[in-house]
Scaffold this motif. Structure first.
Motif, PDB file in Angstrom:
ATOM      1  N   THR A 193       0.835  -1.195   0.000  1.00 10.14           N
ATOM      2  CA  THR A 193       0.000   0.000   0.000  1.00 10.14           C
ATOM      3  C   THR A 193       0.870   1.246   0.000  1.00 10.14           C
ATOM      4  OG1 THR A 193      -1.768  -1.130   1.214  1.00 10.14           O
ATOM      5  CG2 THR A 193      -1.805   1.280   1.210  1.00 10.14           C
ATOM      6  N   HIS A 194       0.639   2.104  -0.981  1.00  8.54           N
ATOM      7  CA  HIS A 194       1.324   3.393  -1.040  1.00  8.54           C
ATOM      8  C   HIS A 194       0.384   4.461  -0.476  1.00  8.54           C
ATOM      9  CE1 HIS A 194       4.992   2.502  -3.372  1.00  8.54           C
ATOM     10  NE2 HIS A 194       4.275   1.478  -3.810  1.00  8.54           N
ATOM     11  N   VAL A 195       0.818   5.087   0.609  1.00  6.23           N
ATOM     12  CA  VAL A 195       0.060   6.183   1.209  1.00  6.23           C
ATOM     13  C   VAL A 195       0.722   7.482   0.763  1.00  6.23           C
ATOM     14  CG1 VAL A 195      -0.640   7.283   3.351  1.00  6.23           C
ATOM     15  CG2 VAL A 195      -0.717   4.789   3.157  1.00  6.23           C
ATOM     16  N   ILE A 196       0.005   8.243  -0.039  1.00  6.09           N
ATOM     17  CA  ILE A 196       0.538   9.461  -0.643  1.00  6.09           C
ATOM     18  C   ILE A 196      -0.053  10.678   0.061  1.00  6.09           C
ATOM     19  CG2 ILE A 196       0.852  10.738  -2.797  1.00  6.09           C
ATOM     20  CD1 ILE A 196       2.137   7.980  -2.768  1.00  6.09           C
ATOM     21  N   ASN A 197       0.815  11.630   0.403  1.00  5.33           N
ATOM     22  CA  ASN A 197       0.319  12.851   1.043  1.00  5.33           C
ATOM     23  C   ASN A 197      -0.421  13.712   0.026  1.00  5.33           C
ATOM     24  OD1 ASN A 197       2.089  15.156  -0.051  1.00  5.33           O
ATOM     25  ND2 ASN A 197       3.624  13.639   0.532  1.00  5.33           N
ATOM     26  N   PRO A 198      -1.294  14.616   0.469  1.00  6.18           N
ATOM     27  CA  PRO A 198      -2.101  15.401  -0.453  1.00  6.18           C
ATOM     28  C   PRO A 198      -1.303  16.238  -1.451  1.00  6.18           C
ATOM     29  CG  PRO A 198      -3.059  15.491   1.724  1.00  6.18           C
ATOM     30  CD  PRO A 198      -1.741  14.793   1.877  1.00  6.18           C
ATOM     31  N   VAL A 209      -3.389   2.203  -3.284  1.00  5.82           N
ATOM     32  CA  VAL A 209      -3.038   3.620  -3.157  1.00  5.82           C
ATOM     33  C   VAL A 209      -4.102   4.328  -2.338  1.00  5.82           C
ATOM     34  CG1 VAL A 209      -2.581   5.777  -4.378  1.00  5.82           C
ATOM     35  CG2 VAL A 209      -1.843   3.615  -5.385  1.00  5.82           C
ATOM     36  N   ALA A 210      -3.668   5.069  -1.329  1.00  2.00           N
ATOM     37  CA  ALA A 210      -4.573   5.877  -0.509  1.00  2.00           C
ATOM     38  C   ALA A 210      -3.933   7.230  -0.253  1.00  2.00           C
ATOM     39  CB  ALA A 210      -4.878   5.174   0.811  1.00  2.00           C
ATOM     40  N   CYS A 211      -4.755   8.246  -0.076  1.00  2.00           N
ATOM     41  CA  CYS A 211      -4.271   9.598   0.214  1.00  2.00           C
ATOM     42  C   CYS A 211      -4.530   9.906   1.684  1.00  2.00           C
ATOM     43  CB  CYS A 211      -4.975  10.619  -0.670  1.00  2.00           C
ATOM     44  SG  CYS A 211      -4.402  12.325  -0.433  1.00  2.00           S
ATOM     45  N   ILE A 212      -3.457   9.985   2.460  1.00  2.00           N
ATOM     46  CA  ILE A 212      -3.548  10.233   3.900  1.00  2.00           C
ATOM     47  C   ILE A 212      -2.420  11.170   4.291  1.00  2.00           C
ATOM     48  CG2 ILE A 212      -3.434   9.183   6.213  1.00  2.00           C
ATOM     49  CD1 ILE A 212      -4.472   6.589   4.964  1.00  2.00           C
ATOM     50  N   GLY A 213      -2.667  12.041   5.245  1.00  2.00           N
ATOM     51  CA  GLY A 213      -1.603  12.897   5.761  1.00  2.00           C
ATOM     52  C   GLY A 213      -1.943  14.371   5.698  1.00  2.00           C
ATOM     53  N   GLY A 214      -1.055  15.172   6.279  1.00  3.38           N
ATOM     54  CA  GLY A 214      -1.253  16.608   6.343  1.00  3.38           C
ATOM     55  C   GLY A 214      -0.214  17.361   5.539  1.00  3.38           C
ATOM     56  N   GLY A 244       3.026  18.852   4.030  1.00  4.72           N
ATOM     57  CA  GLY A 244       4.352  18.257   3.921  1.00  4.72           C
ATOM     58  C   GLY A 244       4.396  17.310   2.745  1.00  4.72           C
ATOM     59  N   ARG A 245       5.573  16.813   2.425  1.00  2.00           N
ATOM     60  CA  ARG A 245       5.735  15.975   1.240  1.00  2.00           C
ATOM     61  C   ARG A 245       6.332  14.607   1.567  1.00  2.00           C
ATOM     62  NH1 ARG A 245       5.760  21.207  -0.781  1.00  2.00           N
ATOM     63  NH2 ARG A 245       4.630  21.401  -2.765  1.00  2.00           N
ATOM     64  N   VAL A 246       6.076  14.121   2.758  1.00  2.00           N
ATOM     65  CA  VAL A 246       6.534  12.794   3.148  1.00  2.00           C
ATOM     66  C   VAL A 246       5.440  11.778   2.838  1.00  2.00           C
ATOM     67  CG1 VAL A 246       7.253  11.333   5.064  1.00  2.00           C
ATOM     68  CG2 VAL A 246       8.044  13.697   4.940  1.00  2.00           C
ATOM     69  N   ASN A 247       5.834  10.679   2.203  1.00  2.00           N
ATOM     70  CA  ASN A 247       4.912   9.606   1.867  1.00  2.00           C
ATOM     71  C   ASN A 247       5.288   8.347   2.645  1.00  2.00           C
ATOM     72  OD1 ASN A 247       3.524  11.029  -0.492  1.00  2.00           O
ATOM     73  ND2 ASN A 247       5.672  11.100  -1.127  1.00  2.00           N
ATOM     74  N   ALA A 248       4.474   7.309   2.529  1.00  2.00           N
ATOM     75  CA  ALA A 248       4.757   6.066   3.250  1.00  2.00           C
ATOM     76  C   ALA A 248       4.427   4.865   2.375  1.00  2.00           C
ATOM     77  CB  ALA A 248       3.974   6.002   4.552  1.00  2.00           C
ATOM     78  N   ILE A 249       5.150   3.784   2.628  1.00  2.00           N
ATOM     79  CA  ILE A 249       4.925   2.516   1.937  1.00  2.00           C
ATOM     80  C   ILE A 249       4.709   1.436   2.990  1.00  2.00           C
ATOM     81  CG2 ILE A 249       5.848   0.848   0.287  1.00  2.00           C
ATOM     82  CD1 ILE A 249       7.733   3.099  -0.711  1.00  2.00           C
ATOM     83  N   PHE A 250       3.557   0.764   2.942  1.00  2.00           N
ATOM     84  CA  PHE A 250       3.210  -0.289   3.894  1.00  2.00           C
ATOM     85  C   PHE A 250       3.269  -1.638   3.178  1.00  2.00           C
ATOM     86  CE2 PHE A 250       1.316   3.550   5.440  1.00  2.00           C
ATOM     87  CZ  PHE A 250       1.227   3.448   6.819  1.00  2.00           C
ATOM     88  N   GLY A 251       4.049  -2.577   3.707  1.00  2.00           N
ATOM     89  CA  GLY A 251       4.084  -3.867   3.043  1.00  2.00           C
ATOM     90  C   GLY A 251       5.045  -4.832   3.721  1.00  2.00           C
ATOM     91  N   THR A 252       5.221  -5.968   3.170  1.00  2.00           N
ATOM     92  CA  THR A 252       4.245  -6.607   2.318  1.00  2.00           C
ATOM     93  C   THR A 252       3.110  -7.130   3.187  1.00  2.00           C
ATOM     94  OG1 THR A 252       5.941  -7.317   0.744  1.00  2.00           O
ATOM     95  CG2 THR A 252       3.883  -8.521   0.707  1.00  2.00           C
ATOM     96  N   SER A 253       1.867  -6.933   2.734  1.00  2.00           N
ATOM     97  CA  SER A 253       0.732  -7.487   3.454  1.00  2.00           C
ATOM     98  C   SER A 253       0.446  -8.876   2.923  1.00  2.00           C
ATOM     99  CB  SER A 253      -0.502  -6.602   3.292  1.00  2.00           C
ATOM    100  OG  SER A 253      -1.640  -7.229   3.845  1.00  2.00           O
ATOM    101  N   ILE A 254       0.390  -9.852   3.802  1.00  2.00           N
ATOM    102  CA  ILE A 254       0.124 -11.227   3.382  1.00  2.00           C
ATOM    103  C   ILE A 254      -1.351 -11.585   3.522  1.00  2.00           C
ATOM    104  CG2 ILE A 254       2.444 -12.042   3.865  1.00  2.00           C
ATOM    105  CD1 ILE A 254       1.381 -13.217   6.496  1.00  2.00           C
TER     106      ILE A 254
END
Length: 362
Positions: free
Chosen positions: A246-251, A308-313, A315-325
């Motif tokens: 999951t890629h969590v991208i800031n706005p 892909v989800a858009c979360i955060g306030g 700033g330009r920091v993003n996050a990568i969540f994985g691997t989900s089994i």
């Protein structure tokens, strides 16, 4: 539930007893007295002895009343019960593979994303620090779901939970999607729900990383999504087991991707098409003394394995969540007939007078 009132037992004694019985997450809890559990049950219109789900490899029954008791211990409000009920259904869904990421040596976590009108109604944070501490709904809903699963399936470290390192995010990784700041359709709409539905989604990653694009342009964001995915994270979808990232991208970065007219699906296609990595692990052999050149392998096998989800306030920091089994799985949240009245009654409990963040995206 606690059979004695707090006047008969001290708070310390109750917590000590619950901890010794393995019913807490190691932190102090609110005693689940009959009165508190009864009040919690106002948030759901199912009979208290209804089985919400059967959890764990022994399919132990979790009733409405037991869910309410765990919600009390975690510090929830009665208005959170509809979200908890949907979350339990997600945990019980075979597609979530929750038992595997609850007990595996890889120390997986429960990752929750909330969508729809319930976000605002319950003040579930989606902006700055959404996955972090401070927000009552985010923290207590995730905590209650974790404790309910643990207590129902009887999962204890070193017995069933064989996580080698353990995971500090295991019971506290919950945020709402920042739908208002996102240029794309919401996460739950991507997964087949209507925009006005309220949902909760579950995945089971074992790690996450934060990263900053080298330059704030869509092309650099796309490249960063691939370059900053650790080699240990591999993604592929399939009937037997989904391995998703999951890629969590800031706005801000989401907006920069949108300026390139990139949809979520096009972003996923780019990642799959450009996620080849060179590895010599696939060519250790030698033939006639000549070295076999390294092969190119895809880190992301197909677009269904990319979320892909858009979360955060700001700033330009993003996050990568994985691997989900497991999963992700999404469940619709159902509300009792008295929900609006209950929201009004508990309005003061969710009100906070903090520094506002409105206007940062204008």
């Amino acid at each position: 539930m606690s059979e004695q009132s707090e006047t008969e037992q001290s708070l310390d004694e109750i917590n000590k007893s619950l901890y010794s019985e393995g019913m807490t997450d190691g932190l102090p809890v609110i005693p689940p007295t009959d009165e508190r559990v009864e009040e919690m049950l106002r948030g759901i219109d199912r009979p208290r002895d209804d089985v919400v789900a059967r959890l764990g490899n022994n399919e132990n029954a979790l009733t409405v009343e037991t869910l309410a008791a765990n919600a009390v211990m975690a510090g929830c409000l009665p208005t959170y019960m509809p979200v908890l009920e949907a979350g339990v259904r997600a945990l019980a869904d075979p597609d979530s593979n929750s038992i595997q990421f609850s007990v595996s040596t890889g120390s997986w976590a429960y990752q929750w994303i909330v969508n729809g009108p319930v976000r605002e109604k319950l003040d579930i944070e989606s902006s700055s620090g959404a996955f972090g501490p401070s927000f009552h709904a985010n923290q207590t809903i995730a905590r209650a779901l974790g404790m309910a699963y643990r207590n129902t399936a009887k999962i204890y470290p070193g017995e069933k939970d064989m996580g080698v390192m353990g995971n500090p995010a295991k019971f506290y990784m919950l945020a709402a999607e920042n739908e208002e700041a996102s240029p794309w359709e919401p996460y739950h709409v991507t997964h087949g729900y209507d925009a006005d539905d309220s949902t909760i989604s579950l995945a089971g990653p074992n790690s996450w990383v934060q990263w900053l694009p080298s330059e704030n342009e869509g092309e650099h964001v796309l490249r960063g999504m691939i370059r900053n995915t650790p080699e240990s994270m591999r993604a592929s979808s399939g009937e037997d087991l989904n391995a998703t990232i999951t890629h969590v991208i800031n706005p801000y970065n989401a907006e920069e991707l949108e300026k390139e007219d990139l949809t979520k699906e096009e972003i996923k296609e780019y990642i799959v098409e450009n996620s080849y990595r060179t590895t010599d692990e696939y060519a250790p052999a030698r033939h006639s003394g000549d070295g076999i050149p390294p092969r190119q392998v895809k880190q992301y096998q197909d677009t269904d394995a990319v979320k892909v989800a858009c979360i955060g306030g700001p700033g330009r920091v993003n996050a990568i969540f994985g691997t989900s089994i497991g999963g992700p799985v999404t469940k619709k949240i159902h509300f009792p007939d008295n929900f609006d009245e209950l929201l009004e009654e508990y309005a003061d409990d969710v009100e906070r007078n903090w520094v506002p963040t409105e206007g940062f995206y204008e």
